[in-house]
Motif scaffolding. Structure first.
Motif, PDB file in Angstrom:
ATOM      1  N   ASN A  11      -1.924   6.203   1.381  1.00  0.00           N
ATOM      2  CA  ASN A  11      -1.110   6.460   2.607  1.00  0.00           C
ATOM      3  C   ASN A  11      -1.951   6.087   3.890  1.00  0.00           C
ATOM      4  OD1 ASN A  11       1.425   7.254   1.747  1.00  0.00           O
ATOM      5  ND2 ASN A  11       0.689   9.118   1.388  1.00  0.00           N
ATOM      6  N   SER A  67       0.703  -1.049  -0.060  1.00  0.00           N
ATOM      7  CA  SER A  67       0.066  -0.083  -0.138  1.00  0.00           C
ATOM      8  C   SER A  67       0.498   1.157  -0.032  1.00  0.00           C
ATOM      9  CB  SER A  67      -0.830   0.206   1.273  1.00  0.00           C
ATOM     10  OG  SER A  67      -1.653  -1.155   1.350  1.00  0.00           O
ATOM     11  N   SER A  68       1.873   1.160   0.822  1.00  0.00           N
ATOM     12  CA  SER A  68       2.871   2.400   0.847  1.00  0.00           C
ATOM     13  C   SER A  68       3.393   2.381  -0.528  1.00  0.00           C
ATOM     14  CB  SER A  68       3.786   2.170   2.126  1.00  0.00           C
ATOM     15  OG  SER A  68       3.155   2.079   3.386  1.00  0.00           O
ATOM     16  N   ALA A  84      -2.526   2.480   3.915  1.00  0.00           N
ATOM     17  CA  ALA A  84      -1.460   1.701   4.492  1.00  0.00           C
ATOM     18  C   ALA A  84      -1.246   1.948   6.082  1.00  0.00           C
ATOM     19  CB  ALA A  84      -0.171   2.323   3.818  1.00  0.00           C
ATOM     20  N   ASP A  85      -1.422   3.202   6.452  1.00  0.00           N
ATOM     21  CA  ASP A  85      -1.226   3.500   7.971  1.00  0.00           C
ATOM     22  C   ASP A  85      -2.111   2.761   8.812  1.00  0.00           C
ATOM     23  OD1 ASP A  85       0.858   5.156   7.251  1.00  0.00           O
ATOM     24  OD2 ASP A  85      -0.298   7.207   7.648  1.00  0.00           O
ATOM     25  N   SER A 109       1.481   4.234  -3.266  1.00  0.00           N
ATOM     26  CA  SER A 109       1.402   5.620  -3.201  1.00  0.00           C
ATOM     27  C   SER A 109       2.810   6.286  -3.793  1.00  0.00           C
ATOM     28  CB  SER A 109       1.188   6.068  -1.735  1.00  0.00           C
ATOM     29  OG  SER A 109      -0.093   5.700  -1.294  1.00  0.00           O
ATOM     30  N   PHE A 110       3.696   5.851  -3.113  1.00  0.00           N
ATOM     31  CA  PHE A 110       5.052   6.066  -3.662  1.00  0.00           C
ATOM     32  C   PHE A 110       5.264   5.911  -5.145  1.00  0.00           C
ATOM     33  CE2 PHE A 110       9.184   4.418  -5.236  1.00  0.00           C
ATOM     34  CZ  PHE A 110       9.990   5.693  -4.840  1.00  0.00           C
ATOM     35  N   ALA A 142      -2.861   9.762  -3.715  1.00  0.00           N
ATOM     36  CA  ALA A 142      -1.664   9.389  -2.950  1.00  0.00           C
ATOM     37  C   ALA A 142      -2.170   9.509  -1.284  1.00  0.00           C
ATOM     38  CB  ALA A 142      -0.582  10.519  -2.753  1.00  0.00           C
ATOM     39  N   VAL A 143      -3.084  10.309  -0.974  1.00  0.00           N
ATOM     40  CA  VAL A 143      -3.523  10.292   0.386  1.00  0.00           C
ATOM     41  C   VAL A 143      -4.450   9.193   0.719  1.00  0.00           C
ATOM     42  CG1 VAL A 143      -5.319  11.515   1.777  1.00  0.00           C
ATOM     43  CG2 VAL A 143      -3.802  12.908   0.628  1.00  0.00           C
TER      44      VAL A 143
END
Length: 279
Positions: free
Chosen positions: A261, A200-201, A264-265, A204-205, A257-258
């Motif tokens: 993130n 997931s991270s 993922a968090d 976004s990257f 991207a949000v």
């Protein structure tokens, strides 16, 4: 997966992240079916038209419909990010499993290589690869994958080294279990949630990095619509009132991207044994 569903119902931020991601996926998948406008069709008479019912996101300097290009850009950005994430997961994960299980000189050599790659900032590394191989989608993807592989490697290597020291894994090895059997039955099931969080991270990257490469002209090349390239094209008109050229693709990058993130968090909080949200 059931725990993720329960957590989604209890966590408004996770629900919002998933909602944004699903909305963008629907735009990418259903957009071409519902908005049958050619994103490459030029109409000079309609150039730089502001947002309207006929053109919800306006038109660009040669009259191309920005909404149609936004939809195509969503397809390109998400498909490329998904490909980069999957390839990085497979290569980095396999190398991490190999280093963690084998140890010795194999682990030492692979670890030194990954440390050397990590010495470069990810964006700089991706730009260097894109420059070396020539600007384009494939070279940009290779650069982003190379930047992401060490993250998976370090994560999986650490997890495998932790798991192989547990009593039940040592017992299975003592009973004659091969490395492949250990991986299949005892290691992979315990690392899937960790890999999912990392993926997931990386997703976004990948979105942000591909957009950055497109912004500087090293990513996907025109006339293929890509959000980073669209922002670059809109910069020339940012001070003359045609704000829609860069704002809408920028909002797409920001939202995607949000969402990635946040997901993922929250997944990290859900699956991390040390997290108080686990349950």
């Amino acid at each position: 997966m059931p725990r993720l569903i329960v957590q989604t119902l209890r966590d408004p931020e996770l629900a919002l992240g998933l909602l944004i991601l699903v909305a963008l996926i629907l735009i990418a998948v259903l957009g071409p079916l519902l908005w049958r406008v050619d994103p490459l069709a030029v109409s000079v008479l309609d150039s730089l038209a502001p947002p309207s019912l006929q053109h919800p996101m306006g038109t660009d300097d040669v009259g191309r419909d920005v909404f149609a290009r936004f939809i195509w850009g969503a397809q390109v950005s998400m498909s490329v990010a998904l490909t980069v994430t999957l390839v990085g997961t497979v290569i980095g994960g396999l190398l991490g499993l190999l280093a963690g299980l084998t140890g010795g000189w194999v682990d030492a050599v692979l670890s030194r290589i990954m440390d050397a790659v990590l010495a470069f900032p990810p964006l700089i590394l991706a730009m260097a690869v894109a420059i070396g191989l020539g600007a384009g989608m494939v070279s940009a993807m290779i650069g982003v994958v190379l930047a992401a592989i060490p993250w998976y490697f370090r994560l999986l290597r650490g997890e495998v080294m932790r798991l192989r020291g547990l009593m039940y894994v040592e017992s299975a090895r003592a009973l004659g279990a091969t490395n492949m059997r250990l991986i299949r039955l005892h290691i992979l099931p315990q690392t899937l949630s960790t890999v999912l969080v990392q993926a997931s991270s990386v997703f976004s990257f990948s979105i942000i990095t591909m957009a950055a490469l497109g912004f500087v002209g090293l990513g996907i090349q025109p006339p293929v619509p890509e959000w980073g390239t669209m922002i670059t094209e809109g910069l020339a008109y940012a001070l003359t009132g045609q704000w829609w050229l860069g704002v809408f693709p920028g909002l797409g990058i920001f939202a995607l991207a949000v969402a990635g993130n946040v997901i993922a968090d929250r997944m990290r909080d859900l699956y991390d044994p040390r997290s108080g949200m686990r349950g």
